[in-house]
Enzyme design. Structure first.
Site, PDB file in Angstrom:
ATOM      1  N   GLY A 172      16.808   7.338  21.406  1.00  0.00           N
ATOM      2  CA  GLY A 172      17.828   8.229  20.848  1.00  0.00           C
ATOM      3  C   GLY A 172      17.684   9.659  21.328  1.00  0.00           C
ATOM      4  O   GLY A 172      18.643  10.439  21.281  1.00  0.00           O
ATOM      5  N   ALA A 407      49.958  12.247  39.338  1.00  0.00           N
ATOM      6  CA  ALA A 407      48.811  13.089  39.692  1.00  0.00           C
ATOM      7  C   ALA A 407      49.258  14.533  39.921  1.00  0.00           C
ATOM      8  O   ALA A 407      48.512  15.473  39.655  1.00  0.00           O
ATOM      9  CB  ALA A 407      48.114  12.543  40.930  1.00  0.00           C
TER      10      ALA A 407
HETATM   11  C1  HXC Z   1       3.125   9.425  19.653  1.00  0.00           C
HETATM   12  C2  HXC Z   1       2.852   9.307  21.906  1.00  0.00           C
HETATM   13  C3  HXC Z   1       4.178   8.863  22.063  1.00  0.00           C
HETATM   14  C4  HXC Z   1       4.973   8.720  20.891  1.00  0.00           C
HETATM   15  C5  HXC Z   1       3.284   8.994  23.995  1.00  0.00           C
HETATM   16  N1  HXC Z   1       2.330   9.355  23.127  1.00  0.00           N
HETATM   17  N2  HXC Z   1       4.423   8.671  23.370  1.00  0.00           N
HETATM   18  N3  HXC Z   1       2.335   9.573  20.699  1.00  0.00           N
HETATM   19  N4  HXC Z   1       4.408   9.010  19.715  1.00  0.00           N
HETATM   20  N5  HXC Z   1       6.229   8.338  20.958  1.00  0.00           N
HETATM   21  C6  HXC Z   1       0.982   9.795  23.434  1.00  0.00           C
HETATM   22  C7  HXC Z   1       0.089   8.689  23.951  1.00  0.00           C
HETATM   23  O1  HXC Z   1      -0.501   8.014  22.895  1.00  0.00           O
HETATM   24  C8  HXC Z   1      -0.944   9.465  24.765  1.00  0.00           C
HETATM   25  O2  HXC Z   1      -1.863  10.059  23.888  1.00  0.00           O
HETATM   26  C9  HXC Z   1      -0.093  10.596  25.344  1.00  0.00           C
HETATM   27  O3  HXC Z   1       1.048  10.704  24.513  1.00  0.00           O
HETATM   28  C10 HXC Z   1       0.368  10.329  26.749  1.00  0.00           C
HETATM   29  O4  HXC Z   1       0.952   9.047  26.808  1.00  0.00           O
HETATM   30  P1  HXC Z   1       0.604   8.009  27.969  1.00  0.00           P
HETATM   31  O5  HXC Z   1       1.174   6.715  27.558  1.00  0.00           O
HETATM   32  O6  HXC Z   1      -0.846   8.082  28.294  1.00  0.00           O
HETATM   33  O7  HXC Z   1       1.413   8.657  29.177  1.00  0.00           O
HETATM   34  P2  HXC Z   1       2.198   7.932  30.334  1.00  0.00           P
HETATM   35  O8  HXC Z   1       1.364   6.826  30.903  1.00  0.00           O
HETATM   36  O9  HXC Z   1       2.661   9.014  31.254  1.00  0.00           O
HETATM   37  O10 HXC Z   1       3.457   7.249  29.652  1.00  0.00           O
HETATM   38  C11 HXC Z   1       4.461   8.037  29.036  1.00  0.00           C
HETATM   39  C12 HXC Z   1       5.411   7.171  28.212  1.00  0.00           C
HETATM   40  C13 HXC Z   1       4.589   6.300  27.234  1.00  0.00           C
HETATM   41  C14 HXC Z   1       6.201   6.247  29.165  1.00  0.00           C
HETATM   42  C15 HXC Z   1       6.386   8.098  27.522  1.00  0.00           C
HETATM   43  O11 HXC Z   1       3.697   7.132  26.557  1.00  0.00           O
HETATM   44  C16 HXC Z   1       5.440   5.610  26.235  1.00  0.00           C
HETATM   45  O12 HXC Z   1       6.059   4.568  26.555  1.00  0.00           O
HETATM   46  N6  HXC Z   1       5.472   6.117  25.019  1.00  0.00           N
HETATM   47  C17 HXC Z   1       6.203   5.544  23.939  1.00  0.00           C
HETATM   48  C18 HXC Z   1       7.637   5.754  24.096  1.00  0.00           C
HETATM   49  C19 HXC Z   1       8.415   5.259  22.916  1.00  0.00           C
HETATM   50  O13 HXC Z   1       8.521   4.055  22.721  1.00  0.00           O
HETATM   51  N7  HXC Z   1       8.845   6.223  22.080  1.00  0.00           N
HETATM   52  C20 HXC Z   1       9.560   5.932  20.902  1.00  0.00           C
HETATM   53  C21 HXC Z   1      10.948   5.638  21.355  1.00  0.00           C
HETATM   54  S1  HXC Z   1      12.016   5.395  20.012  1.00  0.00           S
HETATM   55  P3  HXC Z   1      -3.315  10.503  24.340  1.00  0.00           P
HETATM   56  O14 HXC Z   1      -3.977  10.935  23.089  1.00  0.00           O
HETATM   57  O15 HXC Z   1      -3.934   9.289  24.964  1.00  0.00           O
HETATM   58  O16 HXC Z   1      -3.173  11.621  25.305  1.00  0.00           O
HETATM   59  C22 HXC Z   1      12.691   6.866  19.850  1.00  0.00           C
HETATM   60  C23 HXC Z   1      13.741   6.872  18.835  1.00  0.00           C
HETATM   61  C24 HXC Z   1      14.405   8.167  18.809  1.00  0.00           C
HETATM   62  O17 HXC Z   1      12.368   7.800  20.456  1.00  0.00           O
HETATM   63  C25 HXC Z   1      15.632   8.014  18.004  1.00  0.00           C
HETATM   64  C26 HXC Z   1      16.350   9.279  17.861  1.00  0.00           C
HETATM   65  C27 HXC Z   1      17.629   9.077  17.145  1.00  0.00           C
END
Ligand code: HXC
Length: 518
Positions: A172, A407
């Site tokens: 989102g 157009a």
């Molecule tokens: C908490 C998070 C996080 C999250 C990453 N981190 N995403 N912590 N909440 N959503 C943290 C990791 O634990 C890690 O902590 C650090 O950030 C870096 O992440 P990595 O995975 O090591 O980095 P990378 O390999 O570059 O990958 C990045 C990434 C991946 C692709 C973004 O982290 C990821 O898939 N994250 C989750 C994404 C996700 O599913 N988000 C929620 C989506 S739902 P440390 O301590 O190890 O440094 C959403 C709904 C929104 O967003 C709705 C709005 C209306």
């Protein structure tokens, strides 16, 4: 604690906050070819102008051991500064802190600067690099996003909103940038999608890489979500600064006129020769644009998307304008669904921020066919018509060559409140091209002839039609064209037109809002 120690403590706290998630994570950010959130701010703003808010804010979550992990600032840097001396508000997501993920307090920080920007009437810039909703926070994080979205919606058309995507932007979270005026993505280091490759595979079975699903290239060329694809973050930051040059601080102000060293009466003899003798031959409309604008500077908006129409910002005598132009070099400059959507959004963007619209017309018509009809070309074409018809900014239209059928009406015609409608002598303004017209009018007659007689007859009738209608004078005769101008005078006529229209006041009838065919 002594006063001197208190001051030292402040300095120490600031230094600690400036380190975000720590040196290791900063190094990892650099290794990915990315700047940190603070480096981006330093590059973007005038030197020494940044003033930070909420550096000491921390999250309030206690889930999953979060009570033991605190970083000052909580993963987003917010504040204000200046760009070319003009105030802007901004936030920059810090991937080194919990992956830049959004918590309740993080959202509150963003909302605070958005509210300030609205109060002050200054642009808001968001630099995105985030893993999305902070998973440990649950619904508070969703609510935080919605608070931001609501502010994006209220700020739309009031203050310029610019989004740079320099890392992940998924789920989102994509909807905040999507609600803003300008979306810039850095090539290869950013991506945007509602659901990532893993979910796509689970739900639909499709296997696709991140870059192919939502990289800068895809959004700049196919979806149109990104208005600018930058080679790297440096270019992305330069584009933020550049875009603001053409926009006022808010909708109650005019864009700023700057000093211009390019002569206003510069004649361009080459334009008298630019249109090919053969009306089916293409030429590059950008050659005309670069020739007539100040110092050959044109900031093209959505350059890689729907290339049959060109949109972008330029200046005439230092005054910012938006340019919309059909591109005969690509699909003959035809209007299709994507071109209509692209230009409609751009015209409304200009109108919202008092930027006059210059339209250069060379359009053979709407693209025919079932794909376009079934895709809703009627509704999408109507968007562009609506945008032009509703716009109250000064509108100057130059018909360069073809302007046919619906157009013609759509492309800022006189009847859609075009203020000044000029045409080059090479203009052809008619219901349709000679070939199509003769086919409709003469088919019954031609069917009774031998093939040889028919060919001669059709050629004769086409010539007759072309002589009668494929010119600007039929339209000029009725006052639909204000003047037929020499191509080499175009720059001067546009500048004089803009000066003439500077005091234009036009308002639409009072209403809650229009019902544009979305
Ligand atoms: C908490 C998070 C996080 C999250 C990453 N981190 N995403 N912590 N909440 N959503 C943290 C990791 O634990 C890690 O902590 C650090 O950030 C870096 O992440 P990595 O995975 O090591 O980095 P990378 O390999 O570059 O990958 C990045 C990434 C991946 C692709 C973004 O982290 C990821 O898939 N994250 C989750 C994404 C996700 O599913 N988000 C929620 C989506 S739902 P440390 O301590 O190890 O440094 C959403 C709904 C929104 O967003 C709705 C709005 C209306």
């Amino acid at each position: 604690m002594k006063n001197q120690d208190k001051i030292k403590q402040l300095i120490n706290r600031r230094e600690e906050a400036a380190m975000g998630g720590g040196q290791k994570r900063i190094d990892s950010q650099h290794k990915k070819g990315k700047y940190t959130a603070r480096e981006r701010i330093d590059l973007l703003l005038d030197e020494g102008s940044f003033e930070e808010f909420d550096m000491f804010v921390e999250h309030r979550s206690t889930n999953f051991g979060m009570d033991k992990q605190h970083f000052a600032g909580d993963g987003v840097i917010t504040g204000h500064g200046t760009i070319d001396g003009r105030i802007v508000f901004l936030y920059s997501q810090d991937f080194t802190v919990f992956g830049g993920s959004l918590s309740e307090t993080y959202a509150q920080k963003i909302c605070k600067v958005m509210d300030m920007a609205m109060k002050v009437g200054a642009p808001i810039i968001g630099i995105n690099d985030s893993g999305g909703a902070r998973i440990q926070e649950g619904v508070n994080s969703l609510a935080g996003y919605a608070e931001i979205f609501q502010r994006n919606i209220m700020a739309s058309g009031v203050i310029p909103q610019i989004s740079a995507i320099f890392g992940p932007c998924a789920g989102g979270a994509v909807y905040s940038p999507a609600l803003t005026d300008v979306v810039i993505m850095s090539d290869k280091t950013s991506y945007m999608f509602v659901t990532g490759p893993k979910v796509v595979k689970t739900v639909t079975g499709e296997i696709i890489e991140t870059e192919d699903l939502g990289g800068a290239s895809v959004h700049a060329t196919k979806s149109g979500v990104a208005h600018f694809r930058a080679d790297d973050e440096d270019e992305g930051i330069m584009l933020i600064r550049k875009a603001l040059e053409f926009l006022p601080q808010n909708n109650l102000e005019d864009p700023i006129q700057t000093q211009c060293s390019d002569p206003i009466d510069r004649l361009n003899d080459e334009l008298n020769e630019i249109i090919p003798e053969n009306p089916s031959e293409a030429y590059d409309m950008k050659d005309i644009i670069y020739t007539i604008v100040d110092k050959q500077e044109f900031l093209e908006y959505q350059r890689h998307f729907a290339k049959n129409i060109i949109t972008g910002f330029a200046k005439f005598d230092g005054f910012p304008v938006g340019i919309v132009a059909n591109q005969p070099n690509y699909l003959a400059g035809v209007l299709d669904i994507d071109a209509s959507r692209k230009a409609a959004r751009f015209v409304r963007f200009c109108d919202a921020f008092n930027v006059p619209v210059i339209t250069l017309v060379d359009v053979p018509g709407f693209l025919p066919g079932s794909r376009q009809e079934h895709g809703g070309i009627i509704t999408h074409g109507a968007k562009l018509m609506f945008a032009y018809g509703e716009a109250t900014v000064p509108k100057i239209t130059i018909t360069i060559r073809k302007s046919y059928g619906g157009a013609h009406d759509v492309m800022s015609s006189k009847q859609l409140r075009g203020d000044l409608n000029y045409a080059w002598p090479t203009a052809e303004i008619a219901v349709m091209g000679a070939k199509g017209a003769v086919e409709v009018l003469e088919s019954r007659h031609v069917n009774k002839m031998t093939a040889e007689d028919a060919a001669d007859y059709i050629a004769e009738k086409e010539k007759e039609y072309t002589d009668k209608f494929a010119n600007p004078y039929e339209a000029a005769k009725f006052g639909y064209i204000d003047d037929v101008i020499e191509p080499r005078n175009t720059r001067f006529r546009i500048i004089r037109g803009l000066k003439t229209l500077a005091g234009k006041k036009e308002t639409n009838p009072p209403k809650k809002h229009s019902n544009i065919p979305l």
